[in-house]
Design a protein around this motif. Sequence first.
Motif, PDB file in Angstrom:
ATOM      1  N   THR A   1      42.404   6.376  -9.528  1.00  0.00           N
ATOM      2  CA  THR A   1      42.253   5.261 -10.468  1.00  0.00           C
ATOM      3  C   THR A   1      40.785   4.903 -10.633  1.00  0.00           C
ATOM      4  O   THR A   1      40.313   4.641 -11.749  1.00  0.00           O
ATOM      5  CB  THR A   1      43.045   4.043  -9.973  1.00  0.00           C
TER       6      THR A   1
ATOM      7  N   ILE B   1      41.669   4.785 -18.081  1.00  0.00           N
ATOM      8  CA  ILE B   1      42.892   4.019 -17.825  1.00  0.00           C
ATOM      9  C   ILE B   1      42.796   2.612 -18.416  1.00  0.00           C
ATOM     10  O   ILE B   1      43.759   2.119 -19.018  1.00  0.00           O
ATOM     11  CB  ILE B   1      43.155   3.941 -16.309  1.00  0.00           C
TER      12      ILE B   1
ATOM     13  N   SER C   1      42.591  -4.485 -16.887  1.00  0.00           N
ATOM     14  CA  SER C   1      41.334  -3.743 -16.904  1.00  0.00           C
ATOM     15  C   SER C   1      40.422  -4.169 -15.757  1.00  0.00           C
ATOM     16  O   SER C   1      39.746  -3.326 -15.155  1.00  0.00           O
ATOM     17  CB  SER C   1      40.624  -3.958 -18.251  1.00  0.00           C
TER      18      SER C   1
ATOM     19  N   GLY D   1      54.274   0.943 -20.359  1.00  0.00           N
ATOM     20  CA  GLY D   1      52.892   0.974 -20.831  1.00  0.00           C
ATOM     21  C   GLY D   1      51.913   1.206 -19.695  1.00  0.00           C
ATOM     22  O   GLY D   1      50.946   1.960 -19.837  1.00  0.00           O
ATOM     23  N   LEU D   2      52.174   0.560 -18.547  1.00  0.00           N
ATOM     24  CA  LEU D   2      51.323   0.798 -17.381  1.00  0.00           C
ATOM     25  C   LEU D   2      51.430   2.245 -16.925  1.00  0.00           C
ATOM     26  O   LEU D   2      50.422   2.876 -16.582  1.00  0.00           O
ATOM     27  CB  LEU D   2      51.720  -0.149 -16.247  1.00  0.00           C
TER      28      LEU D   2
ATOM     29  N   ARG E   1      49.370   4.470 -19.159  1.00  0.00           N
ATOM     30  CA  ARG E   1      47.920   4.349 -18.952  1.00  0.00           C
ATOM     31  C   ARG E   1      47.470   5.120 -17.702  1.00  0.00           C
ATOM     32  O   ARG E   1      46.348   5.622 -17.646  1.00  0.00           O
ATOM     33  CB  ARG E   1      47.521   2.877 -18.811  1.00  0.00           C
TER      34      ARG E   1
ATOM     35  N   PHE F   1      42.654  -2.338 -27.774  1.00  0.00           N
ATOM     36  CA  PHE F   1      44.041  -2.064 -27.438  1.00  0.00           C
ATOM     37  C   PHE F   1      44.876  -3.277 -27.844  1.00  0.00           C
ATOM     38  O   PHE F   1      44.454  -4.417 -27.698  1.00  0.00           O
ATOM     39  CB  PHE F   1      44.154  -1.810 -25.934  1.00  0.00           C
TER      40      PHE F   1
ATOM     41  N   LEU G   1      48.291  -5.983 -21.082  1.00  0.00           N
ATOM     42  CA  LEU G   1      49.504  -5.575 -20.384  1.00  0.00           C
ATOM     43  C   LEU G   1      49.850  -6.503 -19.223  1.00  0.00           C
ATOM     44  O   LEU G   1      51.024  -6.790 -18.981  1.00  0.00           O
ATOM     45  CB  LEU G   1      49.350  -4.138 -19.876  1.00  0.00           C
TER      46      LEU G   1
ATOM     47  N   HIS H   1      54.646   1.016 -28.305  1.00  0.00           N
ATOM     48  CA  HIS H   1      54.450   0.051 -27.233  1.00  0.00           C
ATOM     49  C   HIS H   1      55.715  -0.756 -26.981  1.00  0.00           C
ATOM     50  O   HIS H   1      56.039  -1.075 -25.831  1.00  0.00           O
ATOM     51  CB  HIS H   1      53.299  -0.891 -27.576  1.00  0.00           C
TER      52      HIS H   1
ATOM     53  N   THR I   1      42.284  -0.633 -20.593  1.00  0.00           N
ATOM     54  CA  THR I   1      42.520  -0.877 -22.020  1.00  0.00           C
ATOM     55  C   THR I   1      41.393  -1.665 -22.674  1.00  0.00           C
ATOM     56  O   THR I   1      41.240  -1.634 -23.894  1.00  0.00           O
ATOM     57  CB  THR I   1      43.841  -1.633 -22.209  1.00  0.00           C
TER      58      THR I   1
END
Length: 505
Positions: A150, A157, A202, A99-100, A103, A186, A190, A91, A159
């Motif tokens: 999405t 996707i 999320s 990180g995005l 995901r 997680f 983020l 990470h 977290t």
Amino acid sequence: MEPLNWTGSLGTFLNPLMLWAVYAFIAAFLANMAMSIIGMRQADPIVNPDHTISYKLGPVDYALLVMKYAVFVFLGAIAVHIVAGILQPSHEARGIIGGLGARFLPVWIALIASFVLSIRFKRRLGLYGKLFDNLIGMIGFGLAMFWLFTAIFAPMIATHGAIDQVASMRNAVPGSAVAGGDEGLFAYYLLGGDNLGRDVFSRMIFGAREVLTIAPAATLFAFMVGITLGLPAGYMGGRFDTLITFVANLVLAFPVILLFYLLVTPEIVEAGVPVYMAAVLFILPVIFLWVLLYSRYRSQPHIIKWVAIPITLLLLLLYLGTVFRFDPFVWLATSFIGYLNQGNPVSEWMMTTRDSYEPLIGIPIDGNLLIVFVSVVFVNSPTVFRIVRGLVLDIKTRDYVAAAQTRGEGPWYIMLWEILPNARGPLIVDFCLRIGYTTILLGTLGFFGLGVDPESANWGSTINEGRALLRLYPHPPLPPALALMTLVLGLNLLADGLREESLKD
């Protein structure tokens, strides 16, 4: 654990490049504005003696080129961060942007597959395939499909859960490490946390699922209602046209937000007005599909008997189960068992629960969802009606309509199988635009607290919750606002691309 930075391990190399790209874009933009004010324009093409065309670039052209390549450099650096985020294991090395990107891996795969297959077979896909000859249309398609995928892959996707709270993460900044949460969570928020300690990222992801569940379905119903009423109004005219046009203008003159406020008042809900509106609006698509099938296959009784009638009956059962929560099969079964077993405790239990059963056939639309859905259909239908009516008034004067009348075709066959297919271009474009308008409307309703559920992750309510502390904590409302903006932008660009390609036919 230390909080994540935005760019991870590659920031040392890419951040200066992105910064210089931003500086170059701003400088070129200001220079272009100054040259426009003093009257300088782009250089005109030069026709050579051999009839070829060449260009001699001027200051304005160079400024535009700098802006163009600055955007490319910035987007290229973002793409490198995303790819690196997918490939790097830790990470900390990925950073927030990486990180995005990691995901969203299922979305990237689905987007690449859809583009490759669409471009490969575009010559066989009609108007949709021609969209990939249009840069604007491709960009709009990419943005719209990004959020569609999405919504489809939201559980993979996100977290954290949309309503999961971690008390220690209230108003946490982006990249904060989760502390005090349950095991197995997680490790990071983020995009930070909101004022209740929920993960902003999320909630944005699950909000896409809520928006893209309601907006296309409501728009589709609005189109079916508008088409069902607009076709006969434009083709037949007379008193029916006058009456429906007057009602449509009356609805369009009514303030939309005031209408929603009226529909959610307890007195209106208790009186059953939303259910009555749903009963009227939702029966029109059933009528539309029956007339569509019957007018096309009325000379083929076996298709009417084995296809049209079963489909219509199934839609009627779906209509009864959705609007009235009534399933005749379950109702008859419980009644019959109760009659045979009078005095039986099981029978008594079934009789007392008969009015509160869940129908086997029907879409569960409860609470505010029904109000929102009905209101959106009710507001959009008059506009669709007017568009369809105007198209019919123009198309019914064409020669192929006169030829169909000469062949002895019925009015409904001419409307549904001669006029409607030839109006598909403008209607498809308006459908894409109207999904965007509906998305904005749903966001507005959520912002005013009239959305599906105050606890839901829809973008409008999330923006509304975050605006109170916007000066201190700007990160909770910005992601859903940007998501809403990019989705609507994508739908508008998609509609523009479809319109340009449809005009070439």
